[in-house]
Design a protein around this motif. Structure first.
Motif, PDB file in Angstrom:
ATOM      1  N   PRO A  82       0.986  -1.161  -0.122  1.00 22.69           N
ATOM      2  CA  PRO A  82       0.019   0.069  -0.110  1.00 22.69           C
ATOM      3  C   PRO A  82       0.984   1.389  -0.042  1.00 22.69           C
ATOM      4  O   PRO A  82       0.283   2.279  -0.426  1.00 22.69           O
ATOM      5  CB  PRO A  82      -0.757  -0.068   1.335  1.00 22.69           C
ATOM      6  CG  PRO A  82       0.196  -0.658   2.265  1.00 22.69           C
ATOM      7  CD  PRO A  82       0.823  -1.750   1.364  1.00 22.69           C
ATOM      8  N   PHE A 107      -8.561   3.629   1.646  1.00 22.62           N
ATOM      9  CA  PHE A 107      -8.272   2.215   1.896  1.00 22.62           C
ATOM     10  C   PHE A 107      -6.876   2.118   2.047  1.00 22.62           C
ATOM     11  O   PHE A 107      -5.951   1.518   3.090  1.00 22.62           O
ATOM     12  CB  PHE A 107      -8.735   1.139   0.867  1.00 22.62           C
ATOM     13  CG  PHE A 107      -8.450  -0.134   1.167  1.00 22.62           C
ATOM     14  CD1 PHE A 107      -9.355  -0.947   1.476  1.00 22.62           C
ATOM     15  CD2 PHE A 107      -7.044  -0.735   0.544  1.00 22.62           C
ATOM     16  CE1 PHE A 107      -9.035  -2.354   1.708  1.00 22.62           C
ATOM     17  CE2 PHE A 107      -6.905  -2.152   0.727  1.00 22.62           C
ATOM     18  CZ  PHE A 107      -7.942  -2.712   1.211  1.00 22.62           C
ATOM     19  N   ASN A 108      -6.049   2.768   1.189  1.00 24.58           N
ATOM     20  CA  ASN A 108      -4.579   2.376   1.061  1.00 24.58           C
ATOM     21  C   ASN A 108      -4.047   3.363   2.231  1.00 24.58           C
ATOM     22  O   ASN A 108      -2.959   3.036   2.585  1.00 24.58           O
ATOM     23  CB  ASN A 108      -3.944   2.936  -0.170  1.00 24.58           C
ATOM     24  CG  ASN A 108      -3.930   1.637  -1.164  1.00 24.58           C
ATOM     25  OD1 ASN A 108      -5.032   0.948  -1.371  1.00 24.58           O
ATOM     26  ND2 ASN A 108      -2.528   1.368  -1.548  1.00 24.58           N
ATOM     27  N   SER A 127      -5.402   4.152   5.333  1.00 23.18           N
ATOM     28  CA  SER A 127      -5.360   2.909   6.422  1.00 23.18           C
ATOM     29  C   SER A 127      -4.160   1.879   6.497  1.00 23.18           C
ATOM     30  O   SER A 127      -3.725   1.522   7.501  1.00 23.18           O
ATOM     31  CB  SER A 127      -6.681   2.394   6.539  1.00 23.18           C
ATOM     32  OG  SER A 127      -6.791   1.600   5.571  1.00 23.18           O
ATOM     33  N   ARG A 128      -3.954   1.146   5.094  1.00 24.85           N
ATOM     34  CA  ARG A 128      -3.207   0.087   5.014  1.00 24.85           C
ATOM     35  C   ARG A 128      -1.615   0.519   5.250  1.00 24.85           C
ATOM     36  O   ARG A 128      -1.040  -0.153   5.678  1.00 24.85           O
ATOM     37  CB  ARG A 128      -3.669  -0.593   3.789  1.00 24.85           C
ATOM     38  CG  ARG A 128      -4.766  -1.299   3.692  1.00 24.85           C
ATOM     39  CD  ARG A 128      -5.306  -2.091   4.978  1.00 24.85           C
ATOM     40  NE  ARG A 128      -6.415  -2.877   4.659  1.00 24.85           N
ATOM     41  CZ  ARG A 128      -7.646  -2.550   4.838  1.00 24.85           C
ATOM     42  NH1 ARG A 128      -7.963  -0.949   5.250  1.00 24.85           N
ATOM     43  NH2 ARG A 128      -8.848  -3.164   4.680  1.00 24.85           N
ATOM     44  N   LEU A 186      -0.916   1.203   9.099  1.00 20.84           N
ATOM     45  CA  LEU A 186      -0.686   0.109   9.515  1.00 20.84           C
ATOM     46  C   LEU A 186       0.229  -0.910   9.317  1.00 20.84           C
ATOM     47  O   LEU A 186       0.897  -1.265  10.136  1.00 20.84           O
ATOM     48  CB  LEU A 186      -2.166  -0.907   9.240  1.00 20.84           C
ATOM     49  CG  LEU A 186      -2.376  -2.233  10.032  1.00 20.84           C
ATOM     50  CD1 LEU A 186      -2.508  -2.099  11.332  1.00 20.84           C
ATOM     51  CD2 LEU A 186      -3.599  -3.142   9.580  1.00 20.84           C
ATOM     52  N   LEU A 187       0.625  -0.816   7.868  1.00 20.41           N
ATOM     53  CA  LEU A 187       2.012  -1.450   7.733  1.00 20.41           C
ATOM     54  C   LEU A 187       3.305  -0.782   8.488  1.00 20.41           C
ATOM     55  O   LEU A 187       4.085  -1.745   8.899  1.00 20.41           O
ATOM     56  CB  LEU A 187       2.355  -1.192   6.301  1.00 20.41           C
ATOM     57  CG  LEU A 187       3.421  -2.004   5.592  1.00 20.41           C
ATOM     58  CD1 LEU A 187       3.540  -3.467   5.970  1.00 20.41           C
ATOM     59  CD2 LEU A 187       3.489  -1.921   4.032  1.00 20.41           C
ATOM     60  N   GLU A 211      -2.967  -8.275   6.610  1.00 16.84           N
ATOM     61  CA  GLU A 211      -4.041  -7.204   6.283  1.00 16.84           C
ATOM     62  C   GLU A 211      -3.288  -6.105   6.025  1.00 16.84           C
ATOM     63  O   GLU A 211      -3.752  -5.133   5.130  1.00 16.84           O
ATOM     64  CB  GLU A 211      -4.705  -7.165   7.934  1.00 16.84           C
ATOM     65  CG  GLU A 211      -5.772  -6.350   7.420  1.00 16.84           C
ATOM     66  CD  GLU A 211      -6.915  -6.441   8.598  1.00 16.84           C
ATOM     67  OE1 GLU A 211      -8.104  -5.724   8.400  1.00 16.84           O
ATOM     68  OE2 GLU A 211      -6.704  -7.114   9.704  1.00 16.84           O
ATOM     69  N   SER A 212      -2.136  -5.690   6.328  1.00 18.45           N
ATOM     70  CA  SER A 212      -1.746  -4.147   6.106  1.00 18.45           C
ATOM     71  C   SER A 212      -1.100  -4.013   4.960  1.00 18.45           C
ATOM     72  O   SER A 212      -0.595  -2.926   4.580  1.00 18.45           O
ATOM     73  CB  SER A 212      -0.571  -3.872   7.267  1.00 18.45           C
ATOM     74  OG  SER A 212       0.659  -4.658   7.184  1.00 18.45           O
ATOM     75  N   THR A 213      -0.841  -5.119   4.060  1.00 17.03           N
ATOM     76  CA  THR A 213      -0.179  -5.283   2.661  1.00 17.03           C
ATOM     77  C   THR A 213      -1.288  -5.406   1.724  1.00 17.03           C
ATOM     78  O   THR A 213      -0.781  -5.517   0.399  1.00 17.03           O
ATOM     79  CB  THR A 213       0.761  -6.376   2.873  1.00 17.03           C
ATOM     80  OG1 THR A 213       0.055  -7.803   3.114  1.00 17.03           O
ATOM     81  CG2 THR A 213       1.810  -6.240   3.606  1.00 17.03           C
ATOM     82  N   GLU A 214      -2.461  -5.014   1.924  1.00 15.74           N
ATOM     83  CA  GLU A 214      -3.542  -5.026   1.096  1.00 15.74           C
ATOM     84  C   GLU A 214      -3.291  -3.729   0.223  1.00 15.74           C
ATOM     85  O   GLU A 214      -3.058  -2.868   0.874  1.00 15.74           O
ATOM     86  CB  GLU A 214      -4.928  -5.201   1.696  1.00 15.74           C
ATOM     87  CG  GLU A 214      -5.170  -6.373   2.283  1.00 15.74           C
ATOM     88  CD  GLU A 214      -6.519  -6.520   3.037  1.00 15.74           C
ATOM     89  OE1 GLU A 214      -7.324  -7.423   3.129  1.00 15.74           O
ATOM     90  OE2 GLU A 214      -6.771  -5.502   3.648  1.00 15.74           O
ATOM     91  N   ASP A 215      -3.748  -3.685  -1.165  1.00 17.66           N
ATOM     92  CA  ASP A 215      -3.350  -2.345  -1.762  1.00 17.66           C
ATOM     93  C   ASP A 215      -4.414  -2.320  -2.867  1.00 17.66           C
ATOM     94  O   ASP A 215      -5.210  -3.492  -3.359  1.00 17.66           O
ATOM     95  CB  ASP A 215      -2.096  -2.659  -2.429  1.00 17.66           C
ATOM     96  CG  ASP A 215      -1.839  -1.661  -3.647  1.00 17.66           C
ATOM     97  OD1 ASP A 215      -1.805  -0.606  -3.410  1.00 17.66           O
ATOM     98  OD2 ASP A 215      -1.942  -2.238  -4.753  1.00 17.66           O
TER      99      ASP A 215
END
Length: 317
Positions: free
Chosen positions: A23, A204-205, A207-208, A211-212, A225-229
């Motif tokens: 992300p 969305f990005n 927040s991720r 979190l990352l 979860e933190s590597t969603e993009d």
């Protein structure tokens, strides 16, 4: 203009990097413990002697267009020094065109080598190193971790000055990079990006990415979860379908897999060292291409420069 001292010789080591990390598009970067090593010696003006071993030895130019050489000349000019002759000996291990920052590493190697060649006459600040490298690379997300090591957050100020912040990565984070036979042009990958993205995807990005940073620095259990993009990987997928398919397979198994930089390599961030072997086996089982697994680690030093026979000096964080 000043002159570089003839005969001055420095050794340089620069790490591979992985940018974006899912992300954190054009912002987050990670230094990896895979290195190019070079020796650069100042010669009389007009002389040029280049030898390259390892990755790309048969492909890279051996004249002034060699990226390390052209970068050294650029940096010296910006620092107020005349163009010297140079002898370059390079041993490359960072894969080219695979999303592991090989061009950024070459640029950083040239910048750091130039600073080392003039160190007896001028001290070059970290801010200057980053500015010179970013000017040539175009953005700081790869050159910042290459210069300083660790996890870096990079940005550009309102006045156009590149900045970065280095963070240490939690010891519980393990890394494997899966490198395919195919290459990918960064410019091609960037051309696939839309000029605008939906508001929901931007949120969305954000927040991720936030979190990352927490996952990598203190809470590895949040890596998946933190590597969603939603900003870049899906748009580039058509240009590297094998990469997308492998990432889908890995994430289906609960592994935090993302495109490394512009691709086509796959970076897998694990909170259990055993997951690196599991990811490597999943890649090995695919028959569409050959994936080479690099079971690596985070580099915490970044680029180092050492005058031959003197103590190693590293850019600070």
């Amino acid at each position: 203009m000043s002159a570089v001292t003839p005969g001055r010789c420095v050794k340089v080591r620069v790490p591979a990097t992985s940018a974006n990390l899912g992300p954190g598009f054009d912002t987050l970067g990670l230094a990896l413990a895979e290195y190019d090593e070079l020796t650069v010696e100042a010669l009389a003006p007009g002389e040029l002697d280049i030898e390259v071993e390892g990755v790309g030895a048969d492909e890279v130019p051996t004249d002034e267009s060699h990226l390390v050489i052209s970068t050294i000349f650029y940096a010296l000019q910006q620092l107020g020094f005349d163009k010297p002759g140079l002898r370059l000996r390079a041993n490359n291990t960072i894969p080219h065109g695979r999303g592991l920052g090989s061009s950024g590493a070459a640029i950083v190697a040239g910048i750091v080598a130039a600073a080392g060649l003039v160190e007896d006459q001028q001290q070059v600040s970290d801010d200057t190193l980053l500015k010179l490298a970013t000017t040539l690379e175009g953005h700081p997300d790869n050159v910042a971790p290459c210069l300083f090591g660790g996890l870096t957050i990079a940005w550009v100020t309102a006045s156009g000055e590149p900045r970065s912040k280095k963070l240490m990565v939690d010891r519980g984070v393990s890394i494997v990079v899966l490198v395919p036979e195919e290459t990918m042009s960064t410019s091609v990958a960037r051309s696939l990006q839309p000029s605008q993205v939906p508001h929901a995807d931007a949120i969305f990005n954000l927040s991720r990415a936030a979190l990352l940073v927490a996952a990598l620095s203190q809470s590895p259990e949040l890596l998946f979860e933190s590597t969603e993009d939603r900003l870049h990987q899906s748009y580039r997928a058509a240009a590297m379908p094998k990469t997308k398919e492998l990432i889908d397979d890995l994430r289906a198994e609960g592994l935090a897999a993302v495109v490394s930089g512009a691709g086509p390599s796959v970076l897998v961030l694990c909170d259990d060292p055993a997951d690196r072997l599991r990811a490597a086996e999943i890649a090995k089982s695919r028959t569409d291409t050959t994936w080479t697994a690099y079971l690596t680690a985070v580099d915490i030093q970044g680029a180092t420069v050492e005058e031959v026979s003197k103590q190693t000096v590293s850019p600070s964080a």
